[in-house]
Design a protein around this motif. Structure first.
Motif, PDB file in Angstrom:
ATOM      1  N   THR A 245      -1.291  -4.508 -12.344  1.00 12.68           N
ATOM      2  CA  THR A 245      -1.215  -3.244 -13.082  1.00 12.68           C
ATOM      3  C   THR A 245      -1.205  -2.040 -12.163  1.00 12.68           C
ATOM      4  OG1 THR A 245      -3.619  -3.208 -13.296  1.00 12.68           O
ATOM      5  CG2 THR A 245      -2.354  -4.211 -15.109  1.00 12.68           C
ATOM      6  N   ALA A 246      -1.682  -2.206 -10.925  1.00 11.40           N
ATOM      7  CA  ALA A 246      -1.748  -1.075  -9.993  1.00 11.40           C
ATOM      8  C   ALA A 246      -1.651  -1.594  -8.562  1.00 11.40           C
ATOM      9  CB  ALA A 246      -3.061  -0.312 -10.171  1.00 11.40           C
ATOM     10  N   TRP A 247      -1.372  -0.676  -7.643  1.00 13.11           N
ATOM     11  CA  TRP A 247      -1.391  -0.992  -6.222  1.00 13.11           C
ATOM     12  C   TRP A 247      -2.847  -1.144  -5.802  1.00 13.11           C
ATOM     13  CZ3 TRP A 247       2.809  -1.114  -2.704  1.00 13.11           C
ATOM     14  CH2 TRP A 247       4.048  -0.862  -3.285  1.00 13.11           C
ATOM     15  N   LEU A 248      -3.145  -2.201  -5.036  1.00 11.21           N
ATOM     16  CA  LEU A 248      -4.510  -2.455  -4.573  1.00 11.21           C
ATOM     17  C   LEU A 248      -4.500  -2.722  -3.081  1.00 11.21           C
ATOM     18  CD1 LEU A 248      -5.738  -4.951  -7.328  1.00 11.21           C
ATOM     19  CD2 LEU A 248      -6.338  -2.535  -7.121  1.00 11.21           C
ATOM     20  N   ALA A 249      -5.642  -2.455  -2.444  1.00 11.99           N
ATOM     21  CA  ALA A 249      -5.805  -2.811  -1.032  1.00 11.99           C
ATOM     22  C   ALA A 249      -5.848  -4.336  -0.932  1.00 11.99           C
ATOM     23  CB  ALA A 249      -7.084  -2.204  -0.469  1.00 11.99           C
ATOM     24  N   VAL A 250      -5.396  -4.877   0.180  1.00 15.99           N
ATOM     25  CA  VAL A 250      -5.375  -6.334   0.378  1.00 15.99           C
ATOM     26  C   VAL A 250      -6.754  -6.928   0.098  1.00 15.99           C
ATOM     27  CG1 VAL A 250      -5.157  -8.139   2.137  1.00 15.99           C
ATOM     28  CG2 VAL A 250      -3.444  -6.331   1.996  1.00 15.99           C
ATOM     29  N   ARG A 251      -7.813  -6.265   0.556  1.00 20.52           N
ATOM     30  CA  ARG A 251      -9.172  -6.796   0.380  1.00 20.52           C
ATOM     31  C   ARG A 251      -9.582  -6.872  -1.094  1.00 20.52           C
ATOM     32  NH1 ARG A 251     -10.115  -1.535   1.954  1.00 20.52           N
ATOM     33  NH2 ARG A 251     -11.148  -0.347   0.329  1.00 20.52           N
ATOM     34  N   ASP A 252      -8.911  -6.092  -1.960  1.00 14.81           N
ATOM     35  CA  ASP A 252      -9.268  -6.046  -3.379  1.00 14.81           C
ATOM     36  C   ASP A 252      -8.460  -7.007  -4.243  1.00 14.81           C
ATOM     37  OD1 ASP A 252     -11.164  -4.088  -2.826  1.00 14.81           O
ATOM     38  OD2 ASP A 252      -9.710  -2.455  -3.102  1.00 14.81           O
ATOM     39  N   VAL A 253      -7.467  -7.669  -3.672  1.00 15.45           N
ATOM     40  CA  VAL A 253      -6.679  -8.655  -4.422  1.00 15.45           C
ATOM     41  C   VAL A 253      -7.344 -10.014  -4.207  1.00 15.45           C
ATOM     42  CG1 VAL A 253      -4.429  -9.752  -4.718  1.00 15.45           C
ATOM     43  CG2 VAL A 253      -4.569  -7.322  -4.110  1.00 15.45           C
TER      44      VAL A 253
END
Length: 190
Positions: free
Chosen positions: A173-181
């Protein structure tokens, strides 16, 4: 007689200093060594010891060659990773079109990897979904991609993608930092 001996010692000291200086060694130290050590031992030593200037030049050339080889290896790895990613994408597209899964031994045989172990546990569905997706990443204000997961791993290894890099794939749904995926960072480290 003593004056002649002193003159000979000074001459040997000067010769040692000149030779030592031309070979990258301390002329002052070698002057005293040549003048104070009897029987021309200082002169013999300075001639026998390796030339420091030649050694330094050899080390510099080796360091330059190592740097060139590391850069060539890095470029070769990038090309190989790109080719591997392209091959994986093409095989994945064929799998989808044909409705088959060749992610085991057939892909490994085509890509030069080891065949899949039949007794190995099946891949985690979440990780498999990460690997099957086309990814985009943000580089400054611009969007990059899409790239296959293998190409993203290469970017990760090169340091172009970090834990702070914003990423997106279809279904997010949104762009996320790699650490947050979820599981992305661990999957990139494999």
């Amino acid at each position: 007689m003593m004056l002649v001996g002193l003159a000979i010692n000074v001459a040997v000291g000067i010769a040692c200093a000149l030779i030592a200086n031309s070979r990258g060694r301390s002329p002052i130290g070698w002057f005293f060594l040549g003048a104070l050590v009897p029987c021309f031992i200082g002169l013999v030593l300075v001639l026998v010891l390796p030339d420091l200037k030649v050694q330094e030049e050899r080390e510099r050339r080796l360091a330059d060659e190592n740097r060139r080889l590391r850069e060539k290896l890095r470029k070769d790895r990038m090309v190989a990773d790109e080719r591997h990613g392209e091959l994986t994408r093409r095989i994945g597209a064929h799998d989808v079109a044909l409705g088959v899964d060749t992610s085991g031994g057939a892909v490994a045989a085509l890509t030069g990897g080891a065949p899949a172990d039949a007794a190995a546990s099946p891949p985690d569905p979440a990780t498999a979904e990460l690997r099957a997706s086309a990814w985009y990443w943000a580089q400054g204000p611009s969007r990059q991609g899409p790239v296959a997961f293998d190409a993203m791993q290469a970017l990760w290894r090169e340091g172009r993608i970090t834990t702070e890099t914003l990423v997106w794939r279809k279904g997010m749904t949104a762009w996320l930092a790699v650490r947050d995926v979820q599981r992305l960072e661990e999957s990139l480290d494999v």
